[in-house]
Design a protein around this motif. Structure first.
Motif, PDB file in Angstrom:
ATOM      1  N   SER A  31      12.619   4.443  -3.155  1.00  0.00           N
ATOM      2  CA  SER A  31      12.846   5.442  -2.114  1.00  0.00           C
ATOM      3  C   SER A  31      12.036   6.674  -2.459  1.00  0.00           C
ATOM      4  O   SER A  31      11.902   7.024  -3.625  1.00  0.00           O
ATOM      5  N   ASN A  32      11.516   7.312  -1.427  1.00  0.00           N
ATOM      6  CA  ASN A  32      10.745   8.523  -1.678  1.00  0.00           C
ATOM      7  C   ASN A  32      11.495   9.733  -1.134  1.00  0.00           C
ATOM      8  O   ASN A  32      11.866   9.749   0.033  1.00  0.00           O
ATOM      9  N   PRO A  33      11.727  10.742  -1.980  1.00  0.00           N
ATOM     10  CA  PRO A  33      12.504  11.911  -1.550  1.00  0.00           C
ATOM     11  C   PRO A  33      11.937  12.551  -0.283  1.00  0.00           C
ATOM     12  O   PRO A  33      12.662  13.154   0.494  1.00  0.00           O
ATOM     13  N   GLY A  44       0.801  -1.217   0.000  1.00  0.00           N
ATOM     14  CA  GLY A  44       0.000   0.000   0.000  1.00  0.00           C
ATOM     15  C   GLY A  44       0.837   1.271   0.000  1.00  0.00           C
ATOM     16  O   GLY A  44       2.070   1.226  -0.018  1.00  0.00           O
ATOM     17  N   CYS A  45       0.161   2.402  -0.002  1.00  0.00           N
ATOM     18  CA  CYS A  45       0.845   3.691   0.043  1.00  0.00           C
ATOM     19  C   CYS A  45      -0.094   4.731   0.636  1.00  0.00           C
ATOM     20  O   CYS A  45      -1.268   4.791   0.276  1.00  0.00           O
ATOM     21  N   ASP A  46       0.449   5.538   1.572  1.00  0.00           N
ATOM     22  CA  ASP A  46      -0.362   6.579   2.213  1.00  0.00           C
ATOM     23  C   ASP A  46      -0.056   7.968   1.666  1.00  0.00           C
ATOM     24  O   ASP A  46      -0.504   8.962   2.225  1.00  0.00           O
ATOM     25  N   ASN A  47       0.755   8.055   0.627  1.00  0.00           N
ATOM     26  CA  ASN A  47       1.256   9.379   0.247  1.00  0.00           C
ATOM     27  C   ASN A  47       0.276  10.275  -0.506  1.00  0.00           C
ATOM     28  O   ASN A  47       0.396  11.486  -0.447  1.00  0.00           O
ATOM     29  N   MET A  48      -0.621   9.682  -1.236  1.00  0.00           N
ATOM     30  CA  MET A  48      -1.614  10.467  -1.966  1.00  0.00           C
ATOM     31  C   MET A  48      -1.004  11.538  -2.875  1.00  0.00           C
ATOM     32  O   MET A  48      -1.416  12.706  -2.839  1.00  0.00           O
ATOM     33  N   CYS A  49      -0.042  11.147  -3.683  1.00  0.00           N
ATOM     34  CA  CYS A  49       0.400  12.058  -4.743  1.00  0.00           C
ATOM     35  C   CYS A  49      -0.835  12.296  -5.620  1.00  0.00           C
ATOM     36  O   CYS A  49      -1.570  11.345  -5.904  1.00  0.00           O
ATOM     37  N   SER A  50      -1.047  13.545  -6.040  1.00  0.00           N
ATOM     38  CA  SER A  50      -2.366  13.873  -6.607  1.00  0.00           C
ATOM     39  C   SER A  50      -2.659  13.167  -7.930  1.00  0.00           C
ATOM     40  O   SER A  50      -3.808  13.044  -8.330  1.00  0.00           O
ATOM     41  N   PHE A  51      -1.614  12.686  -8.634  1.00  0.00           N
ATOM     42  CA  PHE A  51      -1.811  12.065  -9.945  1.00  0.00           C
ATOM     43  C   PHE A  51      -1.969  10.554  -9.861  1.00  0.00           C
ATOM     44  O   PHE A  51      -2.267   9.904 -10.845  1.00  0.00           O
ATOM     45  N   CYS A  52      -1.765   9.972  -8.671  1.00  0.00           N
ATOM     46  CA  CYS A  52      -1.478   8.538  -8.588  1.00  0.00           C
ATOM     47  C   CYS A  52      -2.661   7.699  -8.085  1.00  0.00           C
ATOM     48  O   CYS A  52      -3.310   8.019  -7.091  1.00  0.00           O
ATOM     49  N   VAL A  53      -2.899   6.589  -8.758  1.00  0.00           N
ATOM     50  CA  VAL A  53      -4.030   5.737  -8.440  1.00  0.00           C
ATOM     51  C   VAL A  53      -3.668   4.674  -7.377  1.00  0.00           C
ATOM     52  O   VAL A  53      -4.545   4.029  -6.811  1.00  0.00           O
ATOM     53  N   VAL A  54      -2.364   4.513  -7.112  1.00  0.00           N
ATOM     54  CA  VAL A  54      -1.917   3.415  -6.233  1.00  0.00           C
ATOM     55  C   VAL A  54      -2.577   3.408  -4.845  1.00  0.00           C
ATOM     56  O   VAL A  54      -3.014   2.357  -4.371  1.00  0.00           O
ATOM     57  N   PRO A  55      -2.683   4.566  -4.168  1.00  0.00           N
ATOM     58  CA  PRO A  55      -3.330   4.518  -2.842  1.00  0.00           C
ATOM     59  C   PRO A  55      -4.764   3.970  -2.899  1.00  0.00           C
ATOM     60  O   PRO A  55      -5.255   3.405  -1.923  1.00  0.00           O
ATOM     61  N   PHE A  56      -5.412   4.117  -4.061  1.00  0.00           N
ATOM     62  CA  PHE A  56      -6.786   3.611  -4.202  1.00  0.00           C
ATOM     63  C   PHE A  56      -6.804   2.125  -4.558  1.00  0.00           C
ATOM     64  O   PHE A  56      -7.736   1.410  -4.208  1.00  0.00           O
TER      65      PHE A  56
HETATM   66 FE1  F3S Z   1       2.588   6.443  -3.479  1.00  0.00          FE
HETATM   67 FE2  F3S Z   1       1.931   6.809  -6.012  1.00  0.00          FE
HETATM   68 FE3  F3S Z   1       3.108   8.731  -4.732  1.00  0.00          FE
HETATM   69  S1  F3S Z   1       2.656   4.934  -5.085  1.00  0.00           S
HETATM   70  S2  F3S Z   1       4.448   7.694  -3.320  1.00  0.00           S
HETATM   71  S3  F3S Z   1       1.097   7.897  -4.238  1.00  0.00           S
HETATM   72  S4  F3S Z   1       3.564   8.090  -6.813  1.00  0.00           S
END
Ligand code: F3S
Ligand code: SAH
Length: 492
Positions: free
Chosen positions: A289-291, A183-195
């Protein structure tokens, strides 16, 4: 009596299970499993294969002879989903020839589209999201026994598949992935992964170390620790990060507690060391790694152990602070540059790769130039480069207009790609006239007379085979190169 009774029940159960595992002619059921997308998906497929193996399945590489076809899918960009849909059409004929064939869609596209996928793609019998793989035997049974379609797209806050030993699919038997979190909690605004992959959760470090030990015992010599955001890994003796207050988590991740309190936690820096200690001959890599989250403690762990590779994949996405803010990445251009300076200072010669995304909402020519200039400044060794693709449900899709035309996106992408090609060629050329320690992974693509492997910095090195074997470390003196490959000869 009781014992006998139990025994009878056990045998009866075994009989039931065997019936389910076999075809009518007594042959074992066959699974065809195909994966798309990121390393995490390929790693998940190995978990799926393990779960189905325990249910009596064997794997096949020919979908025409399969009883079950599973496609483990990606939803990160629209074209990833289009590829899967095109592939599903290839399976139509196989299903015509074998009406009892089951077709299942797993992974991120399954999670994103849920039952809509079954409505849109009639041949799909099973839809299963990334946290429901333990349920696959039941879903298969539901379809075979009850003739119904089956779906499980529940996301979990706990599932890490920690106890499942993945079946290593394909590969060289030298390098393997180990999932350390989901999973991922970061919620980058373009990214579907957290969903599609749900909330972030870390896996028990003991189970990770055990998996690495087993891989080493089986002859593997390199592991890559996988997570969407490995620097955010945190384990506190069984409790989950979500149960802790934000300040404690922040301090723990930054190694800022006093020694006693800090000892309650295993951070990514600690985990790297634990895996490195499995054996000095086991190379350790990690991604991503996340900056926003990487700490100096991680950099010092890399320096401390020779077998932790000097290579960091650090996606930047854009060189413009305005864009980074809009993307909700949690760092500015300046902070990213500072981080690169720390890496170069603490780990001289560390290779750095990145992801770049061009054409995000409202990106100007100036923003684009800032991305190109940042690439030149950092001198990335390698990059994955993409044009922005709007994903339904994300913050960007809801709030920003996807206003950069396809033509502009592809022109900017081409400029980014050609900048990176130049940088990569320069990077490769720097490796000439040096000795590299190479872990042999297989034959070179071009000739069976040559072996191929990678150096610490992840660059491919090719050299004459002589008597060397796959899985060995070989010192290679490099005397020439192509754009991406170092070429040389083994030395003592
Ligand atoms: Fe997570 Fe997607 Fe950002 S996987 S770190 S929300 S690019
Ligand atoms: N967890 C990783 C990234 C996972 S997705 C991280 O921390 O960055 C892999 C890459 O796909 C991202 O880095 C980004 O460059 C790209 N990507 C994600 N969403 C995208 C989208 N909507 N359109 C185009 N590229 C995208």
């Amino acid at each position: 009596m009781l014992q006998e009774g139990n025994k009878i029940i056990d045998e009866a159960r075994q009989g039931e299970v065997l019936d389910r595992k076999q075809n009518k002619d007594g042959s074992q059921k066959k699974l065809f499993l195909e994966s798309y997308g990121c390393a995490m998906n390929f790693s998940d497929s190995e978990i799926v294969a393990s779960i189905l193996k325990a249910d009596g399945f064997t794997t096949t590489t020919d979908f025409n002879e399969a009883d079950v076809i599973f496609v483990n899918t990606c939803a990160i960009r629209e074209n990833a989903e289009q590829r899967v849909r095109a592939r599903l059409h290839d399976f139509k004929k196989a299903k015509k020839n074998n009406p009892s064939l089951l077709v299942g869609v797993l992974g991120c596209m399954a999670e994103r589209l849920k039952s809509k996928l079954m409505e849109e793609e009639k041949l799909v019998d099973i839809v299963a999201g990334p946290d429901s793989y333990r349920d696959l035997p039941n879903l298969i049974e539901k379809v075979t026994e009850e003739g119904q379609k089956a779906i499980n797209v529940l996301l979990s806050r706990e599932e890490t598949y920690a106890d499942i030993s993945p079946v290593r699919l394909g590969g060289s038997g030298v390098t393997a992935y180990i999932s350390i979190m989901r999973g991922c909690d970061n919620m980058c605004s373009f990214c579907v992964v957290p969903f599609t992959r749900g909330r972030e959760r870390s896996r028990d470090p003991e189970s990770i170390v055990k998996e690495a030990e087993q891989l080493f015992a089986d002859g593997y010599r390199e592991v890559t620790l996988l997570g969407q955001n490995v620097d955010s890994y945190l384990w506190n003796g069984g409790g989950l990060k979500k149960d802790l207050d934000a300040e404690t988590v922040q301090k723990a991740l930054a190694h800022e507690h006093d020694k006693v309190k800090q000892a309650e936690f295993v951070t990514f820096a600690d985990l790297l060391e634990k895996v490195a200690l499995v054996n000095p001959e086991l190379r350790v890599r990690f991604s991503t790694s996340n900056p926003r989250d990487i700490t100096d403690a991680v950099l010092y762990s890399i320096v401390k152990h020779d077998n932790i590779c000097n290579y960091i994949h650090l996606p930047v996405q854009s060189g413009s602070t305005r864009m980074l803010e809009k993307m909700n990445r949690g760092y500015s251009r300046e902070q990213y540059i500072k981080l690169i300076e720390s890496i170069n200072r603490i780990i001289p010669g560390c290779a750095i790769s990145t992801d770049v995304m061009t054409g995000f909402c409202s990106e100007t020519e100036e923003d684009h130039q800032e991305t190109l200039s940042l690439m030149e400044l950092v001198q990335y060794d390698f990059a994955y480069m993409f044009a922005y693709s709007e994903r339904p449900g994300t913050l960007a899709a809801r709030q920003y207009e996807d206003d950069i035309t396809a033509a502009i996106k592809s022109r900017r992408l081409a400029e980014i790609v050609s900048t990176q090609q130049k940088l990569s060629a320069q990077r490769t050329a720097k490796g000439v006239d040096k000795i590299h320690r190479v872990l042999v992974e297989g034959f070179s693509k071009k000739s069976k007379e040559f072996l191929s492997g990678r150096n610490d910095q992840n660059t491919v090195v090719v050299f004459p085979k002589e008597d060397f074997k796959v899985g060995e470390y070989v010192n290679v003196y490099v005397d020439k190169c192509t754009v991406a490959t170092l070429i040389g000869k083994a030395v003592q």
